[in-house]
Design an enzyme around this catalytic site. Sequence first.
Site, PDB file in Angstrom:
ATOM      1  N   ARG A 257     -17.273 -45.133 -12.098  1.00  0.00           N
ATOM      2  CA  ARG A 257     -16.780 -44.053 -11.260  1.00  0.00           C
ATOM      3  C   ARG A 257     -17.915 -43.590 -10.351  1.00  0.00           C
ATOM      4  NH1 ARG A 257     -12.615 -45.688 -12.607  1.00  0.00           N
ATOM      5  NH2 ARG A 257     -10.797 -44.611 -13.504  1.00  0.00           N
ATOM      6  N   GLU A 285     -14.011 -41.310  -2.538  1.00  0.00           N
ATOM      7  CA  GLU A 285     -13.475 -42.654  -2.392  1.00  0.00           C
ATOM      8  C   GLU A 285     -12.210 -42.610  -1.549  1.00  0.00           C
ATOM      9  OE1 GLU A 285     -11.549 -45.610  -5.534  1.00  0.00           O
ATOM     10  OE2 GLU A 285     -13.666 -45.255  -5.977  1.00  0.00           O
ATOM     11  N   HIS A 304     -12.760 -50.583  -4.441  1.00  0.00           N
ATOM     12  CA  HIS A 304     -12.223 -50.376  -5.788  1.00  0.00           C
ATOM     13  C   HIS A 304     -11.278 -51.525  -6.172  1.00  0.00           C
ATOM     14  CE1 HIS A 304     -11.384 -46.946  -8.851  1.00  0.00           C
ATOM     15  NE2 HIS A 304     -11.344 -48.125  -9.445  1.00  0.00           N
TER      16      HIS A 304
END
Length: 346
Positions: A257, A285, A304
Site C-alpha cells: 500500500r 493512487e 496497481h
Amino acid sequence: MHTQPTTTRSPRPSVLLAMGPDIHERLFEPRHRDRLAALARTDPDLVAHDLADPDPRVAAALAEAEVLFTCWGATPLTKRVLAAAPRLKAVIHAAGSVKHHITDACWERGLAVSSAAGANALPVAEYTLATILLANKRVPHSAHVYRQVRADHDWRAELDGAGNYRRTVGIVGASRIGRRVIELLRPFDLAVLLYDPFVTAEEAARLGVEPAALDELCARADVVSVHAPQLPDTHHMIGAGQLALMRTGSTLINTARGSLIDEAALLRELVPGRLHAVLDVTEPEPPPADSPLYDLPNVLLTPHVAGSLGNELHRMTDHALDELERYAQGRPFADPVRPAALDRSA
C-alpha cells in the site's frame, strides 16, 4: 463467536452473488457457472451490487441466502444488512482482504468467512520476483537510456556492477505475499533478509532467511521489497531515516500500500537519482498528474496491476468455489479468516 462449518449440510446451499458492477463477468467463465450451479441453489445472473438498499429480487434472494459469494465492491455487511439475511451462515470472498465488507456484526453473528487472499498473493509475488531480478539487472535503467541514445553505447561501463549474483534482497513483512516471494527467490544466488517483528528466529530459519531489524535491512539490501499490511503501526514505516540508510543505487519495491512509504521523503531520494523504485501502489493512487514519478528514469511506475487481473481472476474463482464445495460437504474452510488475525493482516 466466529465458527467454522463442520457439520453435514444441504448439498446445495442457497447462494447469492454480491460484488461490484462488472466484476462478475470477469470473474466467471462458463465452467465456473456450471460448477456453481452444481454446488448451489442460485441465480447466476442475479448479482447484488447494493445490499444496503436492494431491489425486490435481491432482497428476496438475500432473505433466503445461506452463503454470500463476494468479490471486490461488495456492500459492507452491517447489522441492518444482516438483519435482512436471517439464514446467512457464511461469506466466501473471491478476492483478498475482507476488511471492506466484513464488519464486527459478522463476527457477532458467528458467520464463517473465507478469503481467496492466498490465491491473490500469487500474482503479486510473481510480479515482485520479476521486478527484483530486473532491478538488479538494471533493466528499467538500461531500457530508458537505450530509448535516449538510439545508437551504439558502452553498456559494459553503463551497467558495471549490475547483476543478480550474490545480491541481497530485503523482505519487509512475512505476509502471504512476502512468504511466497521468499519461496520464489530460493533458486537464485541471492541472500534474503526478513524484517517482521512477529517472526521468531526459529521460524526465520525454517523460511531460509536471515532476520534483521528494519534499519539494518534497509542498510544492507540491494533491493527492499515491502509486503507489510496497511495498519496504523505501519503508516510511513519506510520513512526518511530508512531511505537514507539504503545504499546508493539500490531499489525500493512497493506492491503493498502506498501509505507504508513516506512518498515525500522517497521523492527526495529519487529526484536526484540516488535510489531506484518500482511502485505499483502510491499515496494517493493514482499520483497527481504533475507527479515526478511518471517521468523519473529511475522509477518503474505501474497502475496497481501486481494483483490478480485478466485470467488470474479465475484462480480466485476456482479457490472460492473449492471453499463453497467444502462448505456444502460440512468441511472447514481451507482458508478461513480469523477476526483476531485481521489486526495484523491487510
